[in-house]
Design an enzyme around this catalytic site. Structure first.
Site, PDB file in Angstrom:
ATOM      1  N   ARG A 123      29.669  46.299  32.301  1.00 17.13           N
ATOM      2  CA  ARG A 123      29.540  47.405  33.595  1.00 17.13           C
ATOM      3  C   ARG A 123      28.160  48.047  33.301  1.00 17.13           C
ATOM      4  O   ARG A 123      27.964  48.975  33.565  1.00 17.13           O
ATOM      5  CB  ARG A 123      30.605  48.316  33.461  1.00 17.13           C
ATOM      6  CG  ARG A 123      32.108  47.880  33.529  1.00 17.13           C
ATOM      7  CD  ARG A 123      32.584  47.210  34.969  1.00 17.13           C
ATOM      8  NE  ARG A 123      33.787  46.825  34.917  1.00 17.13           N
ATOM      9  CZ  ARG A 123      34.564  45.957  34.489  1.00 17.13           C
ATOM     10  NH1 ARG A 123      33.613  45.006  33.812  1.00 17.13           N
ATOM     11  NH2 ARG A 123      35.728  45.778  34.352  1.00 17.13           N
TER      12      ARG A 123
ATOM     13  N   SER B 115      37.158  52.789  40.183  1.00 24.15           N
ATOM     14  CA  SER B 115      37.088  53.647  38.755  1.00 24.15           C
ATOM     15  C   SER B 115      36.150  54.634  38.711  1.00 24.15           C
ATOM     16  O   SER B 115      35.068  54.413  38.683  1.00 24.15           O
ATOM     17  CB  SER B 115      36.948  52.678  37.499  1.00 24.15           C
ATOM     18  OG  SER B 115      37.838  51.527  37.520  1.00 24.15           O
TER      19      SER B 115
ATOM     20  N   GLU C 159      31.423  57.096  36.221  1.00 25.75           N
ATOM     21  CA  GLU C 159      30.746  55.483  36.253  1.00 25.75           C
ATOM     22  C   GLU C 159      29.818  55.524  37.721  1.00 25.75           C
ATOM     23  O   GLU C 159      28.823  54.888  37.700  1.00 25.75           O
ATOM     24  CB  GLU C 159      31.871  54.460  36.555  1.00 25.75           C
ATOM     25  CG  GLU C 159      31.261  53.287  36.954  1.00 25.75           C
ATOM     26  CD  GLU C 159      32.407  52.040  37.052  1.00 25.75           C
ATOM     27  OE1 GLU C 159      32.966  51.733  36.164  1.00 25.75           O
ATOM     28  OE2 GLU C 159      32.347  51.656  38.105  1.00 25.75           O
TER      29      GLU C 159
HETATM   30  P1  FAD Z   1      26.666  50.939  46.718  1.00 29.00           P
HETATM   31  O1  FAD Z   1      27.630  51.908  46.326  1.00 29.00           O
HETATM   32  O2  FAD Z   1      25.908  50.895  47.797  1.00 29.00           O
HETATM   33  O3  FAD Z   1      25.195  51.270  45.509  1.00 29.00           O
HETATM   34  C1  FAD Z   1      25.427  51.326  44.042  1.00 29.00           C
HETATM   35  C2  FAD Z   1      24.218  51.267  43.296  1.00 29.00           C
HETATM   36  O4  FAD Z   1      23.313  50.140  43.348  1.00 29.00           O
HETATM   37  C3  FAD Z   1      23.207  52.448  43.677  1.00 29.00           C
HETATM   38  O5  FAD Z   1      22.506  52.884  42.766  1.00 29.00           O
HETATM   39  C4  FAD Z   1      22.346  51.787  44.855  1.00 29.00           C
HETATM   40  O6  FAD Z   1      21.108  52.473  45.012  1.00 29.00           O
HETATM   41  C5  FAD Z   1      22.195  50.557  44.068  1.00 29.00           C
HETATM   42  N1  FAD Z   1      21.764  49.428  45.005  1.00 29.00           N
HETATM   43  C6  FAD Z   1      22.715  49.006  46.131  1.00 29.00           C
HETATM   44  N2  FAD Z   1      22.118  47.806  46.535  1.00 29.00           N
HETATM   45  C7  FAD Z   1      21.099  47.540  45.855  1.00 29.00           C
HETATM   46  C8  FAD Z   1      19.940  46.541  45.930  1.00 29.00           C
HETATM   47  N3  FAD Z   1      20.193  45.545  46.860  1.00 29.00           N
HETATM   48  N4  FAD Z   1      19.001  46.526  45.194  1.00 29.00           N
HETATM   49  C9  FAD Z   1      18.883  47.620  44.383  1.00 29.00           C
HETATM   50  N5  FAD Z   1      19.656  48.711  44.225  1.00 29.00           N
HETATM   51  C10 FAD Z   1      20.847  48.487  44.921  1.00 29.00           C
HETATM   52  N6  FAD Z   1      33.419  47.660  40.537  1.00 29.00           N
HETATM   53  C11 FAD Z   1      33.581  46.673  39.279  1.00 29.00           C
HETATM   54  O7  FAD Z   1      32.722  46.451  38.519  1.00 29.00           O
HETATM   55  N7  FAD Z   1      34.857  46.151  39.439  1.00 29.00           N
HETATM   56  C12 FAD Z   1      35.690  46.414  40.086  1.00 29.00           C
HETATM   57  O8  FAD Z   1      36.769  45.893  40.093  1.00 29.00           O
HETATM   58  C13 FAD Z   1      35.821  47.289  41.060  1.00 29.00           C
HETATM   59  N8  FAD Z   1      36.503  47.700  42.011  1.00 29.00           N
HETATM   60  C14 FAD Z   1      36.327  48.866  42.873  1.00 29.00           C
HETATM   61  C15 FAD Z   1      37.629  49.077  43.764  1.00 29.00           C
HETATM   62  C16 FAD Z   1      37.466  50.061  44.717  1.00 29.00           C
HETATM   63  C17 FAD Z   1      38.425  50.381  45.475  1.00 29.00           C
HETATM   64  C18 FAD Z   1      35.975  50.723  44.858  1.00 29.00           C
HETATM   65  C19 FAD Z   1      35.938  51.594  46.079  1.00 29.00           C
HETATM   66  C20 FAD Z   1      34.983  50.303  44.196  1.00 29.00           C
HETATM   67  C21 FAD Z   1      35.225  49.346  42.980  1.00 29.00           C
HETATM   68  N9  FAD Z   1      34.206  48.986  42.253  1.00 29.00           N
HETATM   69  C22 FAD Z   1      34.300  47.844  41.304  1.00 29.00           C
HETATM   70  C23 FAD Z   1      32.842  49.545  42.182  1.00 29.00           C
HETATM   71  C24 FAD Z   1      31.900  48.833  43.377  1.00 29.00           C
HETATM   72  O9  FAD Z   1      32.686  48.091  44.196  1.00 29.00           O
HETATM   73  C25 FAD Z   1      30.685  48.016  42.799  1.00 29.00           C
HETATM   74  O10 FAD Z   1      29.855  48.902  41.770  1.00 29.00           O
HETATM   75  C26 FAD Z   1      30.044  47.338  43.614  1.00 29.00           C
HETATM   76  O11 FAD Z   1      28.894  46.493  43.170  1.00 29.00           O
HETATM   77  C27 FAD Z   1      29.113  48.618  44.737  1.00 29.00           C
HETATM   78  O12 FAD Z   1      28.464  47.793  45.657  1.00 29.00           O
HETATM   79  P2  FAD Z   1      27.912  48.500  46.686  1.00 29.00           P
HETATM   80  O13 FAD Z   1      27.142  47.670  47.793  1.00 29.00           O
HETATM   81  O14 FAD Z   1      28.948  49.357  47.670  1.00 29.00           O
HETATM   82  O15 FAD Z   1      26.852  49.213  46.479  1.00 29.00           O
HETATM   83  P1  NAP Z   2      44.732  47.317  34.318  1.00 25.08           P
HETATM   84  O1  NAP Z   2      44.946  45.725  34.493  1.00 25.08           O
HETATM   85  O2  NAP Z   2      45.768  48.148  34.419  1.00 25.08           O
HETATM   86  O3  NAP Z   2      44.040  47.456  32.762  1.00 25.08           O
HETATM   87  C1  NAP Z   2      43.866  48.872  32.414  1.00 25.08           C
HETATM   88  C2  NAP Z   2      42.714  49.063  31.490  1.00 25.08           C
HETATM   89  O4  NAP Z   2      42.835  48.052  30.436  1.00 25.08           O
HETATM   90  C3  NAP Z   2      41.468  48.158  32.294  1.00 25.08           C
HETATM   91  O5  NAP Z   2      40.546  49.279  32.335  1.00 25.08           O
HETATM   92  C4  NAP Z   2      41.227  47.136  31.444  1.00 25.08           C
HETATM   93  O6  NAP Z   2      39.791  46.997  30.969  1.00 25.08           O
HETATM   94  C5  NAP Z   2      42.029  47.059  30.190  1.00 25.08           C
HETATM   95  N1  NAP Z   2      42.798  45.496  29.803  1.00 25.08           N
HETATM   96  C6  NAP Z   2      43.836  45.371  30.428  1.00 25.08           C
HETATM   97  N2  NAP Z   2      44.130  43.877  30.005  1.00 25.08           N
HETATM   98  C7  NAP Z   2      42.880  43.740  29.026  1.00 25.08           C
HETATM   99  C8  NAP Z   2      42.815  42.672  28.281  1.00 25.08           C
HETATM  100  N3  NAP Z   2      43.593  41.480  28.338  1.00 25.08           N
HETATM  101  N4  NAP Z   2      41.457  42.612  27.629  1.00 25.08           N
HETATM  102  C9  NAP Z   2      40.699  43.564  27.677  1.00 25.08           C
HETATM  103  N5  NAP Z   2      41.130  44.721  28.457  1.00 25.08           N
HETATM  104  C10 NAP Z   2      41.993  44.752  29.246  1.00 25.08           C
HETATM  105  O7  NAP Z   2      43.416  47.843  35.110  1.00 25.08           O
HETATM  106  P2  NAP Z   2      43.195  48.207  36.758  1.00 25.08           P
HETATM  107  O8  NAP Z   2      42.928  49.549  36.803  1.00 25.08           O
HETATM  108  O9  NAP Z   2      44.508  47.552  37.612  1.00 25.08           O
HETATM  109  O10 NAP Z   2      42.015  47.271  36.886  1.00 25.08           O
HETATM  110  C11 NAP Z   2      42.201  45.858  37.101  1.00 25.08           C
HETATM  111  C12 NAP Z   2      40.752  45.129  37.085  1.00 25.08           C
HETATM  112  O11 NAP Z   2      39.904  45.478  38.020  1.00 25.08           O
HETATM  113  C13 NAP Z   2      40.107  45.787  35.630  1.00 25.08           C
HETATM  114  O12 NAP Z   2      39.300  44.703  34.902  1.00 25.08           O
HETATM  115  C14 NAP Z   2      39.083  46.846  36.319  1.00 25.08           C
HETATM  116  O13 NAP Z   2      38.098  47.051  35.375  1.00 25.08           O
HETATM  117  C15 NAP Z   2      38.785  46.427  37.525  1.00 25.08           C
HETATM  118  N6  NAP Z   2      38.469  47.550  38.624  1.00 25.08           N
HETATM  119  C16 NAP Z   2      37.273  48.119  38.304  1.00 25.08           C
HETATM  120  C17 NAP Z   2      36.977  49.364  39.242  1.00 25.08           C
HETATM  121  C18 NAP Z   2      35.792  49.866  39.183  1.00 25.08           C
HETATM  122  O14 NAP Z   2      35.408  50.594  39.903  1.00 25.08           O
HETATM  123  N7  NAP Z   2      35.007  49.671  38.037  1.00 25.08           N
HETATM  124  C19 NAP Z   2      38.129  49.700  40.206  1.00 25.08           C
HETATM  125  C20 NAP Z   2      39.079  48.959  40.109  1.00 25.08           C
HETATM  126  C21 NAP Z   2      39.461  47.845  39.367  1.00 25.08           C
HETATM  127  P3  NAP Z   2      38.793  46.394  32.003  1.00 25.08           P
HETATM  128  O15 NAP Z   2      38.384  47.648  32.950  1.00 25.08           O
HETATM  129  O16 NAP Z   2      37.538  46.430  31.067  1.00 25.08           O
HETATM  130  O17 NAP Z   2      38.799  45.144  32.655  1.00 25.08           O
END
Ligand code: FAD
Ligand code: NAP
Length: 342
Positions: A166, A240, A336
């Site tokens: 991440r 998250s 985050e």
């Molecule tokens: P923004 O929120 O608009 O921007 C995020 C950052 O990137 C800001 O700093 C912005 O300035 C910068 N930025 C945006 N576009 C550009 C560009 N083109 N060039 C340079 N900088 C830029 N993240 C995960 O990793 N895994 C997940 O499973 C995940 N699940 C999510 C679920 C939900 C319900 C929500 C709300 C969020 C989740 N996220 C997850 C977080 C989010 O979706 C990601 O970080 C996504 O990549 C953000 O994209 P955005 O276009 O909305 O970025």
């Molecule tokens: P989940 O499946 O309930 O798991 C809980 C946590 O345990 C997660 O954070 C995940 O880490 C870790 N995990 C579970 N199984 C694993 C494995 N086999 N090996 C290593 N790590 C493991 O999580 P959840 O909240 O429902 O999310 C599901 C997935 O979507 C996750 O990968 C999560 O990162 C992603 N997600 C990200 C965001 C965001 O905003 N960043 C939001 C929603 C969902 P990891 O997070 O490293 O995978």
């Protein structure tokens, strides 16, 4: 060229937390000349600039000074068809989930586990988005970006992005320097499913699907996510809210003695990743409500806006959660999403 800058624009629909945010100035960049013009104007006027994608990883203040530029270029181009893979260029302004769905429809495989992640393709490299054991970097070849420092369009290869869990250089030392304009992907034309994570295989087995294909995996991920995560269109959230902490193995061993159910996974040599959601849940926060904000009832890692919340309220709740997790587990949680302005 007209720059089409609008003043005092509500960003409520452009931030997934659904905060009432007003941008002093707002514009959309659909072409490179437009982007260059907007950045030049901002520099001349000394306006601070926020680059905006879908606003799903941002915690915004009520008033945003300067200029907000939303990346809105479009286009998906097949660059090369090799024996068993394709190289595809995707514009930064494309919606991430739509791109995942499109790639699947074309028979270009690999992104299924990252279905339903909100936001744009251009923001995906910023924190090397990932889900269910798959990360952007697994399919990333390079990106093109406008370098605001040298005022040139540059190509940055995978090995130069400092991708980590991440994380990338674009979230660290180079935050704000590069405007990501397109991303090149390498996807397989042969299905290669990643099923060994977080109950995905169990879910498919439960549905009676013995030999899943890419579409089954895509559908499973969408189903699982919709059952566990709040839809920002219904309940504001930024996914998250805290990073999963990476701690030394020795510290994890001590915690495990005290908390035998601790959820932890190996994270490289001598390091363990803790599930931040589990820590918050165990500290008693799941479902907690504080004024207009709260902790989601089905996943404690997600903080939500119940309607009229704002950044101040949300950060106060976050600080209370951080303090109680630190006190109970000795682990510091880090936020985050990016906070803007700082
Ligand atoms: P923004 O929120 O608009 O921007 C995020 C950052 O990137 C800001 O700093 C912005 O300035 C910068 N930025 C945006 N576009 C550009 C560009 N083109 N060039 C340079 N900088 C830029 N993240 C995960 O990793 N895994 C997940 O499973 C995940 N699940 C999510 C679920 C939900 C319900 C929500 C709300 C969020 C989740 N996220 C997850 C977080 C989010 O979706 C990601 O970080 C996504 O990549 C953000 O994209 P955005 O276009 O909305 O970025
Ligand atoms: P989940 O499946 O309930 O798991 C809980 C946590 O345990 C997660 O954070 C995940 O880490 C870790 N995990 C579970 N199984 C694993 C494995 N086999 N090996 C290593 N790590 C493991 O999580 P959840 O909240 O429902 O999310 C599901 C997935 O979507 C996750 O990968 C999560 O990162 C992603 N997600 C990200 C965001 C965001 O905003 N960043 C939001 C929603 C969902 P990891 O997070 O490293 O995978």
């Amino acid at each position: 060229m007209s720059l089409a800058i609008t003043q005092h624009v509500s960003l409520k629909a452009h931030n997934s937390l659904g905060f009432e945010v007003v941008a002093e100035r707002f514009s959309r960049a659909e072409s490179l000349p437009q982007l260059q013009g907007l950045l030049a104007e901002a520099e001349a006027q000394q306006w601070p600039v926020l680059l905006l994608g879908g606003g799903s990883n941002l915690i915004l203040s009520d008033q945003l000074p300067g200029l907000v530029i939303q990346l809105a270029n479009r286009g998906i181009e097949l660059v090369e068809h090799q024996t068993d893979q394709v190289l595809v260029d995707v514009a930064a302004g494309e919606n991430w989930h739509d791109w995942v769905q499109h790639s699947l429809n074309q028979g270009w495989y690999g992104l299924e586990n990252m279905a339903l992640i909100p936001g744009t393709v251009g923001a995906a490299p910023i924190q090397n988005i990932g889900a269910y054991g798959v990360e952007l970097k697994d399919f990333f070849v390079s990106l093109t970006a406008w370098d605001r420092q040298t005022r040139a369009l540059v190509t940055i290869a995978r090995e130069d992005c400092d991708f980590a869990y991440r994380w990338s250089r674009f979230k660290g030392e180079d935050a704000g320097r590069y405007v990501i304009w397109s991303v090149r992907f390498a996807l397989s034309t042969v299905p290669k499913l990643q099923l060994g994570y977080g109950g995905v295989a169990d879910y498919l087995a439960g549905k009676g699907i013995v030999e899943p294909g890419p579409q089954d995996l895509f559908d499973a991920i969408c189903d699982i996510r919709q059952s566990k995560l709040p839809d920002p269109a219904v309940l504001g959230n930024a996914g998250s809210f805290f990073e999963n902490p990476i701690i030394p193995q020795a510290q994890c061993d001590v915690l495990k003695q005290q908390f035998p159910n601790l959820v932890a996974f190996p994270a490289g040599e001598g390091a363990m990743k803790l599930a931040a959601g589990w820590l918050i849940d165990q500290a008693g926060w799941k479902g907690h409500r504080a004024g207009h904000v709260g902790v989601y009832e089905k996943q404690a890692l997600v903080l939500v806006n119940h309607g009229e919340g704002n950044r101040t309220e949300l950060l106060a709740l976050a600080a209370s959660i951080q303090a109680s997790v630190l006190e109970k587990f000795g682990v510091q949680l880090e936020i985050e999403p990016r906070q803007y302005p700082r």
